[in-house]
Design a protein around this motif. Sequence first.
Motif, mmCIF file in Angstrom:
data_model
loop_
_atom_site.group_PDB
_atom_site.id
_atom_site.type_symbol
_atom_site.label_atom_id
_atom_site.label_comp_id
_atom_site.label_asym_id
_atom_site.label_seq_id
_atom_site.Cartn_x
_atom_site.Cartn_y
_atom_site.Cartn_z
ATOM 1 N N THR A 137 65.601 59.267 -10.406
ATOM 2 C CA THR A 137 66.302 59.505 -11.670
ATOM 3 C C THR A 137 67.716 58.927 -11.684
ATOM 4 O OG1 THR A 137 67.137 61.666 -10.955
ATOM 5 C CG2 THR A 137 65.010 61.636 -12.105
ATOM 6 N N LEU A 138 68.155 58.366 -10.559
ATOM 7 C CA LEU A 138 69.499 57.785 -10.521
ATOM 8 C C LEU A 138 69.593 56.579 -11.453
ATOM 9 C CD1 LEU A 138 70.374 57.841 -6.705
ATOM 10 C CD2 LEU A 138 71.371 59.251 -8.509
ATOM 11 N N ASN A 139 70.672 56.508 -12.189
ATOM 12 C CA ASN A 139 70.962 55.343 -13.032
ATOM 13 C C ASN A 139 71.751 54.364 -12.172
ATOM 14 O OD1 ASN A 139 71.961 53.439 -14.777
ATOM 15 N ND2 ASN A 139 72.683 54.898 -16.303
ATOM 16 N N MET A 140 71.077 53.328 -11.692
ATOM 17 C CA MET A 140 71.695 52.410 -10.738
ATOM 18 C C MET A 140 72.750 51.509 -11.377
ATOM 19 S SD MET A 140 70.451 53.657 -8.084
ATOM 20 C CE MET A 140 71.206 52.578 -6.886
ATOM 21 N N ASP A 141 72.948 51.627 -12.686
ATOM 22 C CA ASP A 141 74.041 50.901 -13.345
ATOM 23 C C ASP A 141 75.384 51.584 -13.090
ATOM 24 O OD1 ASP A 141 72.257 49.052 -14.380
ATOM 25 O OD2 ASP A 141 71.996 50.157 -16.254
ATOM 26 N N MET B 196 75.178 57.466 -4.051
ATOM 27 C CA MET B 196 74.285 58.595 -3.790
ATOM 28 C C MET B 196 72.957 58.158 -3.177
ATOM 29 S SD MET B 196 75.005 60.927 -7.157
ATOM 30 C CE MET B 196 73.900 62.250 -6.723
ATOM 31 N N MET B 197 72.453 57.000 -3.584
ATOM 32 C CA MET B 197 71.135 56.556 -3.119
ATOM 33 C C MET B 197 71.019 56.550 -1.590
ATOM 34 S SD MET B 197 68.057 55.730 -3.947
ATOM 35 C CE MET B 197 67.858 55.020 -5.571
ATOM 36 N N PRO B 198 71.980 55.954 -0.867
ATOM 37 C CA PRO B 198 71.840 55.976 0.597
ATOM 38 C C PRO B 198 71.907 57.387 1.186
ATOM 39 C CG PRO B 198 73.663 54.517 -0.070
ATOM 40 C CD PRO B 198 73.117 55.165 -1.301
ATOM 41 N N LEU B 199 72.646 58.288 0.532
ATOM 42 C CA LEU B 199 72.705 59.670 1.013
ATOM 43 C C LEU B 199 71.363 60.376 0.804
ATOM 44 C CD1 LEU B 199 76.270 60.635 -0.192
ATOM 45 C CD2 LEU B 199 75.494 60.449 2.173
ATOM 46 N N TYR B 200 70.761 60.175 -0.348
ATOM 47 C CA TYR B 200 69.430 60.745 -0.584
ATOM 48 C C TYR B 200 68.428 60.177 0.421
ATOM 49 C CZ TYR B 200 70.589 62.863 -5.160
ATOM 50 O OH TYR B 200 71.100 63.634 -6.174
ATOM 51 N N ASP B 201 68.506 58.874 0.649
ATOM 52 C CA ASP B 201 67.599 58.235 1.606
ATOM 53 C C ASP B 201 67.794 58.837 3.003
ATOM 54 O OD1 ASP B 201 65.612 56.183 2.280
ATOM 55 O OD2 ASP B 201 67.270 55.252 3.389
#
Length: 135
Positions: A70-74, A81-86
């Motif tokens: 659901t992250l808006n990568m824009d 946040m993406m690397p932290l979730y990963d």
Amino acid sequence: MSNLQAQNAYNAYKQNSVTTASPGELTLMLYNGCLKFMHQAKKGILEKNIEMKNTNLIKAQNIITELMSTLNMDLAVSNEMMPLYDYMNRRLMEANIKSDPSIIDEVEGLVVEFRDTWKEVIKFNRQKQFVGNQL
């Protein structure tokens, strides 16, 4: 009211709270659900219940995967946040393989930080809306 009626009323309330929640509130529910499943997984480890541990860690991972999707990568914050979730996802896999509650504790700490920050965002947006509606 019988126990069954009370349970049915509670289930209806829970369903209604999900269907009427804002996207921000749904995200908050996901964080809380993730914490609940990690708590249950730790309980499974302590009780040597492999199925309980595995099932709940997979549920927690599924929530993190949903949050990632659901992250808006824009947005710059999403790229942070993406690397932290990963990382959290990989650590939960490791916790499952090693049956290590300390790894779950580490991920719980991160999820609590995200959740608490998200609560503040929701509160801030509500206050902003309230002030905007007063003008």
